[in-house]
Design a protein around this motif. Structure first.
Motif, PDB file in Angstrom:
ATOM      1  N   ALA A   1      14.387   1.834  -5.108  1.00 23.98           N
ATOM      2  CA  ALA A   1      13.876   2.862  -6.028  1.00 23.98           C
ATOM      3  C   ALA A   1      15.076   3.668  -6.516  1.00 23.98           C
ATOM      4  N   CYS A   2      15.233   3.751  -7.828  1.00 27.10           N
ATOM      5  CA  CYS A   2      16.400   4.445  -8.384  1.00 27.10           C
ATOM      6  C   CYS A   2      16.179   5.950  -8.376  1.00 27.10           C
ATOM      7  N   SER A   3      17.144   6.661  -7.847  1.00 32.30           N
ATOM      8  CA  SER A   3      17.124   8.118  -7.927  1.00 32.30           C
ATOM      9  C   SER A   3      18.521   8.604  -8.287  1.00 32.30           C
ATOM     10  N   LEU A   4      18.584   9.878  -8.594  1.00 29.97           N
ATOM     11  CA  LEU A   4      19.800  10.430  -9.177  1.00 29.97           C
ATOM     12  C   LEU A   4      20.228  11.659  -8.396  1.00 29.97           C
ATOM     13  N   ILE A   5      21.522  11.706  -8.096  1.00 32.06           N
ATOM     14  CA  ILE A   5      22.087  12.906  -7.477  1.00 32.06           C
ATOM     15  C   ILE A   5      22.906  13.618  -8.540  1.00 32.06           C
ATOM     16  N   THR A   6      22.632  14.900  -8.742  1.00 28.88           N
ATOM     17  CA  THR A   6      23.365  15.702  -9.727  1.00 28.88           C
ATOM     18  C   THR A   6      24.076  16.836  -8.991  1.00 28.88           C
ATOM     19  N   VAL A   7      25.326  17.063  -9.370  1.00 30.39           N
ATOM     20  CA  VAL A   7      26.118  18.105  -8.695  1.00 30.39           C
ATOM     21  C   VAL A   7      26.973  18.849  -9.707  1.00 30.39           C
ATOM     22  N   GLY A   8      27.085  20.168  -9.517  1.00 32.41           N
ATOM     23  CA  GLY A   8      28.045  20.951 -10.293  1.00 32.41           C
ATOM     24  C   GLY A   8      27.534  21.375 -11.656  1.00 32.41           C
TER      25      GLY A   8
ATOM     26  N   GLY B   1      28.453  22.638 -15.885  1.00 31.44           N
ATOM     27  CA  GLY B   1      29.330  22.576 -17.057  1.00 31.44           C
ATOM     28  C   GLY B   1      30.216  21.349 -17.048  1.00 31.44           C
ATOM     29  N   GLU B   2      31.446  21.554 -17.428  1.00 30.50           N
ATOM     30  CA  GLU B   2      32.378  20.434 -17.549  1.00 30.50           C
ATOM     31  C   GLU B   2      32.764  19.854 -16.195  1.00 30.50           C
ATOM     32  N   ALA B   3      32.487  20.611 -15.122  1.00 31.28           N
ATOM     33  CA  ALA B   3      32.831  20.123 -13.775  1.00 31.28           C
ATOM     34  C   ALA B   3      31.710  19.276 -13.168  1.00 31.28           C
ATOM     35  N   ALA B   4      30.579  19.130 -13.904  1.00 32.76           N
ATOM     36  CA  ALA B   4      29.431  18.426 -13.331  1.00 32.76           C
ATOM     37  C   ALA B   4      29.716  16.940 -13.160  1.00 32.76           C
ATOM     38  N   ASN B   5      29.032  16.359 -12.205  1.00 31.94           N
ATOM     39  CA  ASN B   5      29.127  14.923 -11.986  1.00 31.94           C
ATOM     40  C   ASN B   5      27.802  14.469 -11.369  1.00 31.94           C
ATOM     41  N   GLY B   6      27.676  13.214 -11.093  1.00 30.23           N
ATOM     42  CA  GLY B   6      26.460  12.703 -10.471  1.00 30.23           C
ATOM     43  C   GLY B   6      26.526  11.199 -10.357  1.00 30.23           C
ATOM     44  N   LEU B   7      25.586  10.650  -9.610  1.00 29.47           N
ATOM     45  CA  LEU B   7      25.535   9.191  -9.483  1.00 29.47           C
ATOM     46  C   LEU B   7      24.112   8.722  -9.243  1.00 29.47           C
ATOM     47  N   VAL B   8      23.835   7.497  -9.673  1.00 31.65           N
ATOM     48  CA  VAL B   8      22.546   6.881  -9.398  1.00 31.65           C
ATOM     49  C   VAL B   8      22.638   6.208  -8.039  1.00 31.65           C
ATOM     50  N   VAL B   9      21.566   6.306  -7.257  1.00 25.59           N
ATOM     51  CA  VAL B   9      21.514   5.692  -5.931  1.00 25.59           C
ATOM     52  C   VAL B   9      20.180   4.973  -5.727  1.00 25.59           C
ATOM     53  N   THR B  10      20.200   3.977  -4.855  1.00 28.27           N
ATOM     54  CA  THR B  10      18.936   3.380  -4.400  1.00 28.27           C
ATOM     55  C   THR B  10      18.718   3.687  -2.921  1.00 28.27           C
TER      56      THR B  10
END
Ligand SMILES: Cc1cc2nc3c(=O)[nH]c(=O)nc-3n(C[C@H](O)[C@H](O)[C@H](O)COP(=O)(O)O)c2cc1C
Length: 168
Positions: free
Chosen positions: A24-31, A33-42
């Motif tokens: 099941a695909c889920s998303l982690i979001t962090v930070g 403005g311009e410092a934001a990042n994130g990744l998709v995880v299963t």
């Protein structure tokens, strides 16, 4: 006689075998403005309902990892049937990095300062409860601070190397 110290199979055999597991695909979001990042995880799943906690396994070599370990708050959201483009962006497809991954979707910033995908089937703002390093990854345990849901958004799955969609 038990054989706990049997040699490990090669990582390639493990990865190939894992293609047979539905993710099941889920998303982690962090930070912000311009410092934001994130990744998709299963690897995102429920850990406990009382108190509410989730976990996900994050590669410590990923670009998101240093920010996640530092910020101590993050968003975790399940991806819906319409979210393959979001998943692709947050897996770094086409070389997309950092804040550029957030383009093309709507976000809500909660009062905990966490950015959540506006139309996610479920989205939690979380505080990092624990980080447990094992192998290449860290088990990220998140204490759930806030919950939003949007029923009837379907689900985005990943199976046999491809995205799949589940709807009512
Ligand atoms: C369907 C799918 C599932 C993934 N699941 C995970 C996961 O559970 N944990 C993880 O660390 N990376 C996972 N990844 C890889 C990350 O999304 C990302 O591609 C990787 O961290 C490289 O990103 P970077 O450019 O930010 O380093 C997955 C990728 C895809 C496409």
């Amino acid at each position: 006689m038990t054989k706990q110290n049997h040699p490990a199979p090669p990582p390639e055999a493990f990865k190939s075998a894992m293609r047979g597991l539905v993710g099941a695909c889920s998303l982690i979001t962090v930070g912000q403005g311009e410092a934001a990042n994130g990744l998709v995880v299963t690897t995102g799943i429920s850990l406990s309902a009382d108190p509410p906690m989730i976990l996900a396994c994050v590669n410590r070599a990923s670009s998101c990892w240093p920010l996640l370990a530092r910020e101590r708050v993050f968003g975790w959201q399940a991806l819906g049937a319409a979210h393959q483009p979001v998943a692709e962006r947050f897996s770094g497809k086409g070389g997309l990095q950092g804040a550029a991954r957030y383009a093309g979707a709507d976000w809500v910033t909660t009062d905990t300062g966490v950015r959540l995908l506006a139309d996610a089937p479920l989205a939690f703002a979380c505080a990092v409860e624990d980080l447990i390093d094992r192998g290449t990854h860290s088990i990220v345990i998140g204490r759930v601070l806030q919950i939003t849901t949007r029923p009837d958004s379907g689900a985005l799955l990943y199976w046999d190397g491809q995205y799949r969609v589940l709807t009512n």
